[in-house]
Design a protein around this motif. Structure first.
Motif, PDB file in Angstrom:
ATOM      1  N   GLY B  24       0.876  -1.317  -0.024  1.00 47.15           N
ATOM      2  CA  GLY B  24      -0.009  -0.106   0.030  1.00 47.15           C
ATOM      3  C   GLY B  24       0.795   1.240  -0.012  1.00 47.15           C
ATOM      4  O   GLY B  24       2.029   1.121   0.436  1.00 47.15           O
ATOM      5  N   ASP B  25       0.258   2.450  -0.328  1.00 51.49           N
ATOM      6  CA  ASP B  25       0.884   3.765  -0.198  1.00 51.49           C
ATOM      7  C   ASP B  25       0.938   4.219   0.935  1.00 51.49           C
ATOM      8  O   ASP B  25      -0.320   4.472   1.447  1.00 51.49           O
ATOM      9  N   SER B  26       2.068   4.995   1.391  1.00 51.42           N
ATOM     10  CA  SER B  26       1.886   5.459   2.619  1.00 51.42           C
ATOM     11  C   SER B  26       2.222   6.903   2.261  1.00 51.42           C
ATOM     12  O   SER B  26       3.310   7.440   1.445  1.00 51.42           O
ATOM     13  N   ILE B  27       2.171   7.771   3.120  1.00 52.56           N
ATOM     14  CA  ILE B  27       2.373   9.483   3.025  1.00 52.56           C
ATOM     15  C   ILE B  27       4.058   9.235   3.192  1.00 52.56           C
ATOM     16  O   ILE B  27       4.719   9.985   2.496  1.00 52.56           O
ATOM     17  N   GLN B  28       4.603   8.656   4.174  1.00 51.66           N
ATOM     18  CA  GLN B  28       5.758   8.483   4.433  1.00 51.66           C
ATOM     19  C   GLN B  28       6.713   8.003   3.177  1.00 51.66           C
ATOM     20  O   GLN B  28       7.667   8.750   2.754  1.00 51.66           O
ATOM     21  N   GLY B  29       6.146   6.975   2.591  1.00 51.77           N
ATOM     22  CA  GLY B  29       6.762   6.369   1.133  1.00 51.77           C
ATOM     23  C   GLY B  29       6.888   7.263   0.376  1.00 51.77           C
ATOM     24  O   GLY B  29       7.782   7.586  -0.557  1.00 51.77           O
ATOM     25  N   GLU B  30       5.637   8.113  -0.026  1.00 44.98           N
ATOM     26  CA  GLU B  30       5.620   9.140  -1.113  1.00 44.98           C
ATOM     27  C   GLU B  30       6.500  10.233  -0.887  1.00 44.98           C
ATOM     28  O   GLU B  30       7.315  10.726  -1.734  1.00 44.98           O
ATOM     29  N   ILE B  31       6.609  10.828   0.383  1.00 39.35           N
ATOM     30  CA  ILE B  31       7.603  11.730   0.493  1.00 39.35           C
ATOM     31  C   ILE B  31       9.061  11.287   0.504  1.00 39.35           C
ATOM     32  O   ILE B  31       9.856  12.063   0.171  1.00 39.35           O
ATOM     33  N   GLU B  32       9.394  10.276   1.111  1.00 39.53           N
ATOM     34  CA  GLU B  32      10.750   9.727   0.676  1.00 39.53           C
ATOM     35  C   GLU B  32      10.971   9.465  -0.566  1.00 39.53           C
ATOM     36  O   GLU B  32      12.163   9.772  -0.938  1.00 39.53           O
ATOM     37  N   ARG B  33      10.284   9.079  -1.569  1.00 36.21           N
ATOM     38  CA  ARG B  33      10.289   9.054  -2.743  1.00 36.21           C
ATOM     39  C   ARG B  33      10.594  10.140  -3.490  1.00 36.21           C
ATOM     40  O   ARG B  33      11.469  10.436  -4.497  1.00 36.21           O
ATOM     41  N   ALA B  34       9.846  11.260  -3.031  1.00 39.42           N
ATOM     42  CA  ALA B  34      10.023  12.572  -3.659  1.00 39.42           C
ATOM     43  C   ALA B  34      11.521  13.248  -3.206  1.00 39.42           C
ATOM     44  O   ALA B  34      12.179  13.585  -4.217  1.00 39.42           O
ATOM     45  N   ILE B  35      11.996  12.828  -1.946  1.00 35.82           N
ATOM     46  CA  ILE B  35      13.346  13.138  -1.508  1.00 35.82           C
ATOM     47  C   ILE B  35      14.372  12.659  -2.523  1.00 35.82           C
ATOM     48  O   ILE B  35      15.296  13.250  -3.009  1.00 35.82           O
TER      49      ILE B  35
END
Lengths: 244, 244
Positions: B24-35
């Protein structure tokens, strides 16, 4: 044959607009399907007017004729059990058999929300036009006043529209502000296609300093669509109320 | 190595919650990916605490270490270009290298929205708990006061939680009302798992007349989860602010 008037709220994000079309989900299609579900009847649901894809409603009005024995005020509960969560019937009542949601409408009120902040807001995103650059709110507020009155609004109508008269009376148009949220409210006896969104697009050009507040008057006089601002996007627009 | 503090807003609807998980998609995962996208670095993003699936944030805080030369205050713009629309970095700044978003948090403020109307609202639906039956607002407001203070909140913690201490200090808890919208705000030095949502579920039982306002005190004393109300659903909950 009872004539039922519905007052409807919806989030327009996931729809092609009010009106049924060959392809895509429409608000009208969803509600007609729900009516068929509970009455077995294929009705023709007449709205006060269309709303475009992505445009929302807090008080759209529609009517239909039915042979069903469901008490008129219970329709809302029955329909809501069959409708998707982004559409809600907030009122249902019987009206005289000659009531027509479109022809009998004597006025409408719209609201448009602008979020004016360099950074977007994920909570508001479906319901506002995000304008990241600074806007001169005072000038926009001043500009809105020039819209009020009876005018030929050709300059504020999507080109290629085909209507008998382009004269409309705007009884009220004003801006208010809550932190970074700018609310535009406009009331009138009728609106041309895309008229509210083009007025908003023009007010934003005033906010940017590309136009002066009084330029609204000159644009109205010109009857030239090219002199007005761009059409603001649909997600900031709400049909707030229909007057009968 | 610069330590960057982010202040984050998100709509939690489409996520499994803050924390990365196997599926599943997590907020943490999305932001770490963007970083990673903008710095090339795999960072470990530390938040003030988790939020559950469906819970929103107006001011979540997280930090990470980076070797990047991006000016700290520009991170927000760079990250927002890489993030989905339901997540937004509203602030980015450099903080002392020992700043830790979780350990250094001294308090949090949450908001919970209840929409109390027989008919659901399609515009609010992602952000409120829709309660269709009447609620006694006055009693709920009275009940909220009993939450304030330093208490063992075991009765208001999801069962199976494992924490060292279940004592928390609630500095403020109050209700306000705007038409059919009931806002609950609560501030404290920390919150147990599901604590805000169980408090809201209990206040709703007070609103229904199942419990009296002062029962909150007895439930706190009992330390018995079964005496408190049900866990209110996630979509009404917002992490509003984290204090350092």
């Amino acid at each position: 044959m009872p004539n039922i008037k519905l007052t409807i709220q919806y989030e327009g994000t996931n729809y092609i607009g009010w009106q049924k079309q060959l392809k895509g989900d429409s608000i009208q299609g969803e509600i007609e399907r729900a009516i068929k579900c509970i009455t077995g009847e294929e009705v023709n649901l007449i709205a006060s007017g269309r709303t475009d894809s992505g445009v929302h409603a807090l008080g759209q009005v529609a009517n239909f004729l039915t042979n069903s024995f469901i008490p008129p005020d219970k329709f809302k509960y029955a329909l809501n059990t069959k409708l998707p969560e982004d559409i809600s019937i907030i009122e249902s009542e019987e009206v005289p058999c000659d009531f027509h949601a479109r022809y009998d409408a004597i006025g409408k009120k719209y609201m448009y929300l602008i979020y004016n902040n360099p950074i977007r807001n994920p909570i508001y995103r479906r319901f506002v036009y995000h304008v990241p650059y600074p806007l001169n709110y005072k000038n926009m507020k001043e500009g809105a006043k020039y819209v009020i009155g009876t005018h030929d609004f050709s300059a504020f109508m999507a080109s290629n529209s085909n209507v008998r008269s382009t004269v409309r009376t705007i009884s009220n148009a004003y801006l208010s502000k809550k932190n970074e949220l700018i609310l535009f409210k406009i009331e009138g006896n009728g609106f041309l296609y895309n008229m509210v969104r083009i007025i908003v697009g023009t007010l934003i050009e005033i906010g940017q300093g590309k136009l002066k507040p009084c330029d609204i008057s000159h644009i109205i006089e010109s009857k030239n669509r090219n002199l007005a601002g761009p059409t603001a996007p649909p997600q900031g627009l709400f049909l707030e109320r229909v007057y009968y």
